[in-house]
Design a protein around this motif. Structure first.
Motif, PDB file in Angstrom:
ATOM      1  N   THR A  11     -12.569 -12.182   2.439  1.00  0.00           N
ATOM      2  CA  THR A  11     -12.328 -12.928   3.678  1.00  0.00           C
ATOM      3  C   THR A  11     -13.306 -14.089   3.803  1.00  0.00           C
ATOM      4  O   THR A  11     -12.920 -15.184   4.212  1.00  0.00           O
ATOM      5  CB  THR A  11     -12.399 -11.997   4.894  1.00  0.00           C
ATOM      6  N   GLU A  12     -14.567 -13.868   3.455  1.00  0.00           N
ATOM      7  CA  GLU A  12     -15.543 -14.965   3.492  1.00  0.00           C
ATOM      8  C   GLU A  12     -15.111 -16.113   2.589  1.00  0.00           C
ATOM      9  O   GLU A  12     -15.180 -17.277   2.973  1.00  0.00           O
ATOM     10  CB  GLU A  12     -16.926 -14.475   3.065  1.00  0.00           C
ATOM     11  N   GLU A  13     -14.668 -15.782   1.392  1.00  0.00           N
ATOM     12  CA  GLU A  13     -14.204 -16.813   0.467  1.00  0.00           C
ATOM     13  C   GLU A  13     -12.980 -17.532   1.031  1.00  0.00           C
ATOM     14  O   GLU A  13     -12.876 -18.762   0.940  1.00  0.00           O
ATOM     15  CB  GLU A  13     -13.875 -16.210  -0.894  1.00  0.00           C
ATOM     16  N   ALA A  14     -12.067 -16.785   1.630  1.00  0.00           N
ATOM     17  CA  ALA A  14     -10.872 -17.392   2.216  1.00  0.00           C
ATOM     18  C   ALA A  14     -11.249 -18.338   3.359  1.00  0.00           C
ATOM     19  O   ALA A  14     -10.687 -19.431   3.480  1.00  0.00           O
ATOM     20  CB  ALA A  14      -9.906 -16.317   2.705  1.00  0.00           C
ATOM     21  N   ALA A  72     -14.242 -11.932   9.056  1.00  0.00           N
ATOM     22  CA  ALA A  72     -12.952 -11.421   9.533  1.00  0.00           C
ATOM     23  C   ALA A  72     -12.838 -11.581  11.042  1.00  0.00           C
ATOM     24  O   ALA A  72     -11.756 -11.876  11.566  1.00  0.00           O
ATOM     25  CB  ALA A  72     -12.775  -9.959   9.134  1.00  0.00           C
ATOM     26  N   GLU A  73     -13.947 -11.419  11.737  1.00  0.00           N
ATOM     27  CA  GLU A  73     -13.950 -11.607  13.193  1.00  0.00           C
ATOM     28  C   GLU A  73     -13.565 -13.040  13.552  1.00  0.00           C
ATOM     29  O   GLU A  73     -12.766 -13.279  14.463  1.00  0.00           O
ATOM     30  CB  GLU A  73     -15.344 -11.280  13.727  1.00  0.00           C
ATOM     31  N   GLY A  74     -14.110 -13.992  12.823  1.00  0.00           N
ATOM     32  CA  GLY A  74     -13.784 -15.398  13.075  1.00  0.00           C
ATOM     33  C   GLY A  74     -12.339 -15.714  12.771  1.00  0.00           C
ATOM     34  O   GLY A  74     -11.668 -16.430  13.520  1.00  0.00           O
ATOM     35  N   LEU A  75     -11.841 -15.180  11.669  1.00  0.00           N
ATOM     36  CA  LEU A  75     -10.448 -15.408  11.307  1.00  0.00           C
ATOM     37  C   LEU A  75      -9.513 -14.742  12.308  1.00  0.00           C
ATOM     38  O   LEU A  75      -8.489 -15.309  12.697  1.00  0.00           O
ATOM     39  CB  LEU A  75     -10.202 -14.886   9.892  1.00  0.00           C
ATOM     40  N   ARG A  76      -9.888 -13.552  12.753  1.00  0.00           N
ATOM     41  CA  ARG A  76      -9.100 -12.832  13.762  1.00  0.00           C
ATOM     42  C   ARG A  76      -9.015 -13.657  15.055  1.00  0.00           C
ATOM     43  O   ARG A  76      -7.946 -13.787  15.651  1.00  0.00           O
ATOM     44  CB  ARG A  76      -9.734 -11.468  14.043  1.00  0.00           C
ATOM     45  N   LEU A  90      -2.131 -22.096   9.545  1.00  0.00           N
ATOM     46  CA  LEU A  90      -2.924 -20.997   8.995  1.00  0.00           C
ATOM     47  C   LEU A  90      -2.147 -20.242   7.920  1.00  0.00           C
ATOM     48  O   LEU A  90      -2.671 -19.976   6.832  1.00  0.00           O
ATOM     49  CB  LEU A  90      -3.335 -20.019  10.096  1.00  0.00           C
ATOM     50  N   ARG A  91      -0.917 -19.883   8.211  1.00  0.00           N
ATOM     51  CA  ARG A  91      -0.103 -19.147   7.235  1.00  0.00           C
ATOM     52  C   ARG A  91       0.040 -19.925   5.939  1.00  0.00           C
ATOM     53  O   ARG A  91      -0.140 -19.366   4.848  1.00  0.00           O
ATOM     54  CB  ARG A  91       1.289 -18.858   7.802  1.00  0.00           C
ATOM     55  N   SER A  92       0.386 -21.203   6.054  1.00  0.00           N
ATOM     56  CA  SER A  92       0.631 -21.983   4.838  1.00  0.00           C
ATOM     57  C   SER A  92      -0.637 -22.145   4.008  1.00  0.00           C
ATOM     58  O   SER A  92      -0.590 -22.067   2.777  1.00  0.00           O
ATOM     59  CB  SER A  92       1.236 -23.348   5.179  1.00  0.00           C
ATOM     60  N   ARG A  93      -1.772 -22.349   4.660  1.00  0.00           N
ATOM     61  CA  ARG A  93      -3.022 -22.511   3.904  1.00  0.00           C
ATOM     62  C   ARG A  93      -3.481 -21.188   3.310  1.00  0.00           C
ATOM     63  O   ARG A  93      -3.959 -21.143   2.183  1.00  0.00           O
ATOM     64  CB  ARG A  93      -4.121 -23.111   4.779  1.00  0.00           C
ATOM     65  N   LEU A  94      -3.338 -20.092   4.056  1.00  0.00           N
ATOM     66  CA  LEU A  94      -3.717 -18.786   3.510  1.00  0.00           C
ATOM     67  C   LEU A  94      -2.780 -18.380   2.379  1.00  0.00           C
ATOM     68  O   LEU A  94      -3.215 -17.782   1.394  1.00  0.00           O
ATOM     69  CB  LEU A  94      -3.767 -17.739   4.618  1.00  0.00           C
TER      70      LEU A  94
END
Length: 114
Positions: A11-14, A72-76, A90-94
């Protein structure tokens, strides 16, 4: 897609790569305008810059040494405050990064059930 949160390192890398993509997009949108740029086109570019910047502005803090382990908290949080175009971004970049964000989509199901 998995409903289980990926390992924190993944998640950090993402998050780091998501920020990289955001900076590139903002830079592209802010690039020199062409002579035939309409006021509507300029407003659309400025709006897009604002959307991407607003969506990602808290994420760098989650990569700071004192907040490691909380990406993960930040992404959430970014996911929960997003809808429409921001969520699509977000979806397209992830997807581009190959990051399994099924656990984020599961949040929507959990919130709908409560």
């Amino acid at each position: 897609m998995s409903v289980q949160e990926p390992p924190e390192a993944v998640t950090e890398e993402a998050v780091a790569m998501l920020l990289h993509l955001a900076f590139i997009e903002i830079r592209f949108q802010a690039s020199t305008l062409t002579d035939d740029q309409s006021p509507e086109g300029l407003a659309k570019r400025c709006g897009r810059i604002g959307e991407v910047a607003d969506l990602c502005h808290n994420l760098p803090g989650y990569l700071a040494p004192e907040r490691r382990g909380r990406a993960a908290e930040g992404l959430r949080y970014a996911w929960r405050i997003s809808s429409g175009r921001r969520r699509s971004w977000l979806r397209s970049r992830l997807d581009h990064l190959g990051y399994d964000y099924g656990w984020l989509e599961a949040l929507d199901v959990e919130e709908a059930a409560t």
